[in-house]
Scaffold this motif. Structure first.
Motif, PDB file in Angstrom:
ATOM      1  N   LEU A   1      14.987   2.269  -1.455  1.00 23.60           N
ATOM      2  CA  LEU A   1      14.953   3.669  -1.072  1.00 23.60           C
ATOM      3  C   LEU A   1      16.339   4.151  -0.661  1.00 23.60           C
ATOM      4  O   LEU A   1      16.804   5.188  -1.141  1.00 23.60           O
ATOM      5  CB  LEU A   1      13.952   3.889   0.065  1.00 23.60           C
ATOM      6  CG  LEU A   1      13.950   5.286   0.682  1.00 23.60           C
ATOM      7  CD1 LEU A   1      13.420   6.323  -0.302  1.00 23.60           C
ATOM      8  CD2 LEU A   1      13.137   5.303   1.956  1.00 23.60           C
ATOM      9  N   LEU A   2      16.992   3.418   0.227  1.00 19.64           N
ATOM     10  CA  LEU A   2      18.293   3.853   0.722  1.00 19.64           C
ATOM     11  C   LEU A   2      19.328   3.918  -0.393  1.00 19.64           C
ATOM     12  O   LEU A   2      20.134   4.854  -0.447  1.00 19.64           O
ATOM     13  CB  LEU A   2      18.753   2.940   1.859  1.00 19.64           C
ATOM     14  CG  LEU A   2      17.844   2.917   3.095  1.00 19.64           C
ATOM     15  CD1 LEU A   2      18.366   1.933   4.128  1.00 19.64           C
ATOM     16  CD2 LEU A   2      17.676   4.295   3.688  1.00 19.64           C
ATOM     17  N   GLU A   3      19.309   2.941  -1.291  1.00 18.52           N
ATOM     18  CA  GLU A   3      20.261   2.944  -2.410  1.00 18.52           C
ATOM     19  C   GLU A   3      19.964   4.095  -3.370  1.00 18.52           C
ATOM     20  O   GLU A   3      20.877   4.718  -3.898  1.00 18.52           O
ATOM     21  CB  GLU A   3      20.241   1.607  -3.149  1.00 18.52           C
ATOM     22  CG  GLU A   3      21.310   1.496  -4.225  1.00 18.52           C
ATOM     23  CD  GLU A   3      22.724   1.822  -3.736  1.00 18.52           C
ATOM     24  OE1 GLU A   3      23.446   2.526  -4.479  1.00 18.52           O
ATOM     25  OE2 GLU A   3      23.114   1.398  -2.621  1.00 18.52           O
ATOM     26  N   ALA A   4      18.688   4.377  -3.606  1.00 18.76           N
ATOM     27  CA  ALA A   4      18.319   5.495  -4.479  1.00 18.76           C
ATOM     28  C   ALA A   4      18.857   6.810  -3.918  1.00 18.76           C
ATOM     29  O   ALA A   4      19.380   7.649  -4.664  1.00 18.76           O
ATOM     30  CB  ALA A   4      16.806   5.565  -4.644  1.00 18.76           C
ATOM     31  N   ILE A   5      18.753   6.986  -2.616  1.00 15.75           N
ATOM     32  CA  ILE A   5      19.259   8.213  -1.986  1.00 15.75           C
ATOM     33  C   ILE A   5      20.773   8.264  -2.109  1.00 15.75           C
ATOM     34  O   ILE A   5      21.337   9.273  -2.562  1.00 15.75           O
ATOM     35  CB  ILE A   5      18.806   8.297  -0.515  1.00 15.75           C
ATOM     36  CG1 ILE A   5      17.280   8.425  -0.451  1.00 15.75           C
ATOM     37  CG2 ILE A   5      19.484   9.470   0.201  1.00 15.75           C
ATOM     38  CD1 ILE A   5      16.695   8.165   0.918  1.00 15.75           C
ATOM     39  N   ARG A   6      21.460   7.183  -1.740  1.00 21.20           N
ATOM     40  CA  ARG A   6      22.925   7.157  -1.839  1.00 21.20           C
ATOM     41  C   ARG A   6      23.420   7.402  -3.263  1.00 21.20           C
ATOM     42  O   ARG A   6      24.506   7.915  -3.466  1.00 21.20           O
ATOM     43  CB  ARG A   6      23.470   5.821  -1.336  1.00 21.20           C
ATOM     44  CG  ARG A   6      23.503   5.717   0.158  1.00 21.20           C
ATOM     45  CD  ARG A   6      24.198   4.453   0.646  1.00 21.20           C
ATOM     46  NE  ARG A   6      23.602   4.092   1.904  1.00 21.20           N
ATOM     47  CZ  ARG A   6      22.702   3.129   2.082  1.00 21.20           C
ATOM     48  NH1 ARG A   6      22.332   2.368   1.079  1.00 21.20           N
ATOM     49  NH2 ARG A   6      22.194   2.900   3.269  1.00 21.20           N
ATOM     50  N   SER A   7      22.605   7.020  -4.232  1.00 22.05           N
ATOM     51  CA  SER A   7      22.980   7.182  -5.638  1.00 22.05           C
ATOM     52  C   SER A   7      22.743   8.596  -6.153  1.00 22.05           C
ATOM     53  O   SER A   7      23.078   8.886  -7.298  1.00 22.05           O
ATOM     54  CB  SER A   7      22.204   6.184  -6.505  1.00 22.05           C
ATOM     55  OG  SER A   7      22.563   4.868  -6.158  1.00 22.05           O
ATOM     56  N   GLY A   8      22.110   9.456  -5.357  1.00 25.38           N
ATOM     57  CA  GLY A   8      21.975  10.843  -5.768  1.00 25.38           C
ATOM     58  C   GLY A   8      20.599  11.444  -5.664  1.00 25.38           C
ATOM     59  O   GLY A   8      20.410  12.621  -5.989  1.00 25.38           O
ATOM     60  N   LYS A   9      19.621  10.696  -5.221  1.00 22.80           N
ATOM     61  CA  LYS A   9      18.267  11.251  -5.065  1.00 22.80           C
ATOM     62  C   LYS A   9      18.182  12.074  -3.779  1.00 22.80           C
ATOM     63  O   LYS A   9      18.970  11.903  -2.854  1.00 22.80           O
ATOM     64  CB  LYS A   9      17.216  10.138  -5.027  1.00 22.80           C
ATOM     65  CG  LYS A   9      17.192   9.275  -6.255  1.00 22.80           C
ATOM     66  CD  LYS A   9      16.779  10.063  -7.464  1.00 22.80           C
ATOM     67  CE  LYS A   9      16.689   9.146  -8.671  1.00 22.80           C
ATOM     68  NZ  LYS A   9      16.499   9.867  -9.909  1.00 22.80           N
ATOM     69  N   GLY A  10      17.161  12.913  -3.720  1.00 18.03           N
ATOM     70  CA  GLY A  10      16.923  13.700  -2.530  1.00 18.03           C
ATOM     71  C   GLY A  10      15.896  13.030  -1.632  1.00 18.03           C
ATOM     72  O   GLY A  10      15.059  12.250  -2.099  1.00 18.03           O
ATOM     73  N   PHE A  11      15.949  13.345  -0.350  1.00 18.37           N
ATOM     74  CA  PHE A  11      14.997  12.819   0.633  1.00 18.37           C
ATOM     75  C   PHE A  11      14.635  13.956   1.568  1.00 18.37           C
ATOM     76  O   PHE A  11      15.508  14.674   2.066  1.00 18.37           O
ATOM     77  CB  PHE A  11      15.616  11.673   1.438  1.00 18.37           C
ATOM     78  CG  PHE A  11      14.700  11.125   2.491  1.00 18.37           C
ATOM     79  CD1 PHE A  11      13.819  10.102   2.210  1.00 18.37           C
ATOM     80  CD2 PHE A  11      14.717  11.652   3.783  1.00 18.37           C
ATOM     81  CE1 PHE A  11      12.957   9.602   3.189  1.00 18.37           C
ATOM     82  CE2 PHE A  11      13.869  11.159   4.767  1.00 18.37           C
ATOM     83  CZ  PHE A  11      12.986  10.136   4.459  1.00 18.37           C
ATOM     84  N   LEU A  12      13.343  14.116   1.804  1.00 15.13           N
ATOM     85  CA  LEU A  12      12.864  15.119   2.731  1.00 15.13           C
ATOM     86  C   LEU A  12      11.970  14.437   3.750  1.00 15.13           C
ATOM     87  O   LEU A  12      11.041  13.735   3.384  1.00 15.13           O
ATOM     88  CB  LEU A  12      12.057  16.200   1.991  1.00 15.13           C
ATOM     89  CG  LEU A  12      11.484  17.237   2.942  1.00 15.13           C
ATOM     90  CD1 LEU A  12      12.270  18.524   2.834  1.00 15.13           C
ATOM     91  CD2 LEU A  12      10.027  17.448   2.654  1.00 15.13           C
ATOM     92  N   GLY A  13      12.274  14.634   5.016  1.00 13.60           N
ATOM     93  CA  GLY A  13      11.448  14.078   6.085  1.00 13.60           C
ATOM     94  C   GLY A  13      10.984  15.183   7.007  1.00 13.60           C
ATOM     95  O   GLY A  13      11.722  16.115   7.309  1.00 13.60           O
ATOM     96  N   THR A  14       9.712  15.082   7.435  1.00 17.92           N
ATOM     97  CA  THR A  14       9.193  16.004   8.434  1.00 17.92           C
ATOM     98  C   THR A  14       8.710  15.194   9.632  1.00 17.92           C
ATOM     99  O   THR A  14       8.425  14.003   9.520  1.00 17.92           O
ATOM    100  CB  THR A  14       8.015  16.845   7.890  1.00 17.92           C
ATOM    101  OG1 THR A  14       6.928  15.982   7.569  1.00 17.92           O
ATOM    102  CG2 THR A  14       8.431  17.661   6.681  1.00 17.92           C
ATOM    103  N   HIS A  15       8.657  15.859  10.734  1.00 21.44           N
ATOM    104  CA  HIS A  15       8.117  15.366  11.992  1.00 21.44           C
ATOM    105  C   HIS A  15       8.312  13.859  12.220  1.00 21.44           C
ATOM    106  O   HIS A  15       9.367  13.426  12.659  1.00 21.44           O
ATOM    107  CB  HIS A  15       6.646  15.766  12.092  1.00 21.44           C
ATOM    108  CG  HIS A  15       6.087  15.625  13.470  1.00 21.44           C
ATOM    109  ND1 HIS A  15       6.603  16.288  14.546  1.00 21.44           N
ATOM    110  CD2 HIS A  15       5.056  14.898  13.949  1.00 21.44           C
ATOM    111  CE1 HIS A  15       5.925  15.988  15.631  1.00 21.44           C
ATOM    112  NE2 HIS A  15       4.967  15.134  15.300  1.00 21.44           N
ATOM    113  N   SER A  16       7.322  13.040  11.884  1.00 21.14           N
ATOM    114  CA  SER A  16       7.360  11.618  12.254  1.00 21.14           C
ATOM    115  C   SER A  16       8.311  10.782  11.401  1.00 21.14           C
ATOM    116  O   SER A  16       8.425   9.581  11.621  1.00 21.14           O
ATOM    117  CB  SER A  16       5.956  11.017  12.197  1.00 21.14           C
ATOM    118  OG  SER A  16       5.435  11.093  10.892  1.00 21.14           O
ATOM    119  N   ALA A  17       9.038  11.390  10.480  1.00 20.87           N
ATOM    120  CA  ALA A  17       9.997  10.629   9.677  1.00 20.87           C
ATOM    121  C   ALA A  17      11.106  10.017  10.539  1.00 20.87           C
ATOM    122  O   ALA A  17      11.706   9.018  10.151  1.00 20.87           O
ATOM    123  CB  ALA A  17      10.612  11.501   8.585  1.00 20.87           C
ATOM    124  N   THR A  18      11.361  10.579  11.725  1.00 24.11           N
ATOM    125  CA  THR A  18      12.354   9.984  12.623  1.00 24.11           C
ATOM    126  C   THR A  18      11.734   8.958  13.573  1.00 24.11           C
ATOM    127  O   THR A  18      12.452   8.334  14.351  1.00 24.11           O
ATOM    128  CB  THR A  18      13.070  11.070  13.462  1.00 24.11           C
ATOM    129  OG1 THR A  18      12.080  11.862  14.125  1.00 24.11           O
ATOM    130  CG2 THR A  18      13.962  11.931  12.588  1.00 24.11           C
TER     131      THR A  18
END
Length: 168
Positions: A1-18
């Protein structure tokens, strides 16, 4: 997941994502960046805990960000408000949690970040602390903020997200 994001994907988190993959250390302690969990480093902030659900004010700090253009300078909404820590230094703050008037010891602190965007490598990360209550998901204000964040995170709209955390 982290590599996919760093490579250019988007990530959206709400509320409990933190409230996922906590950093080691005491609950209210801010950890240095190198001791923060890699997921927390990516999302840009970490849940401490929350007080009672209540109506609160959110201040708009990035009025040109997609989805918040028509919200004015602030708005009120009822939700379960997270107390947060371990903010990344490169956050582009979109909404600030106003703590004045909030009930509970978790909010006896200065105003703090509630919604932000940041680049993680080539990826786009968007987070909002809103979203606990079912009625929030049907609220037009939340829907506008969320759709703006989704559109930016997936690359459908452009928005400058220079770090503004030190000014906010």
């Amino acid at each position: 997941l982290l590599e996919a994001i760093r490579s250019g994907k988007g990530f959206l988190g709400t509320h409990s994502a933190t409230d996922t993959f906590h950093s080691p250390g005491l609950e209210f302690e801010t950890q240095p960046m190198e001791r923060r969990d890699p997921y927390i480093q990516m999302i840009g902030g970490e849940f401490i805990r929350h007080g009672p659900q209540q109506e609160a004010t959110l201040r708009v700090t990035s009025p040109r960000f997609p989805g918040v253009e028509k919200l004015g300078t602030e708005f009120r909404i009822k939700d379960e408000w997270y107390s947060l820590k371990n903010f990344a230094p490169d956050l582009h703050v979109i909404l600030v949690q106003v703590t004045q008037g909030l009930e509970g010891t978790d909010y006896q602190r200065p105003d703090y970040l509630a919604t932000w965007a940041r680049k993680d490598g080539k990826g786009r990360v968007f987070y909002t602390s809103m979203g606990h209550r079912e009625d929030v998901w049907t609220n037009p204000i939340f829907q506008s903020v969320l759709l703006g964040g989704i559109s930016w995170a997936v690359g459908n709209v452009k928005a400058a997200v220079p770090p503004n955390i030190s000014e906010v």
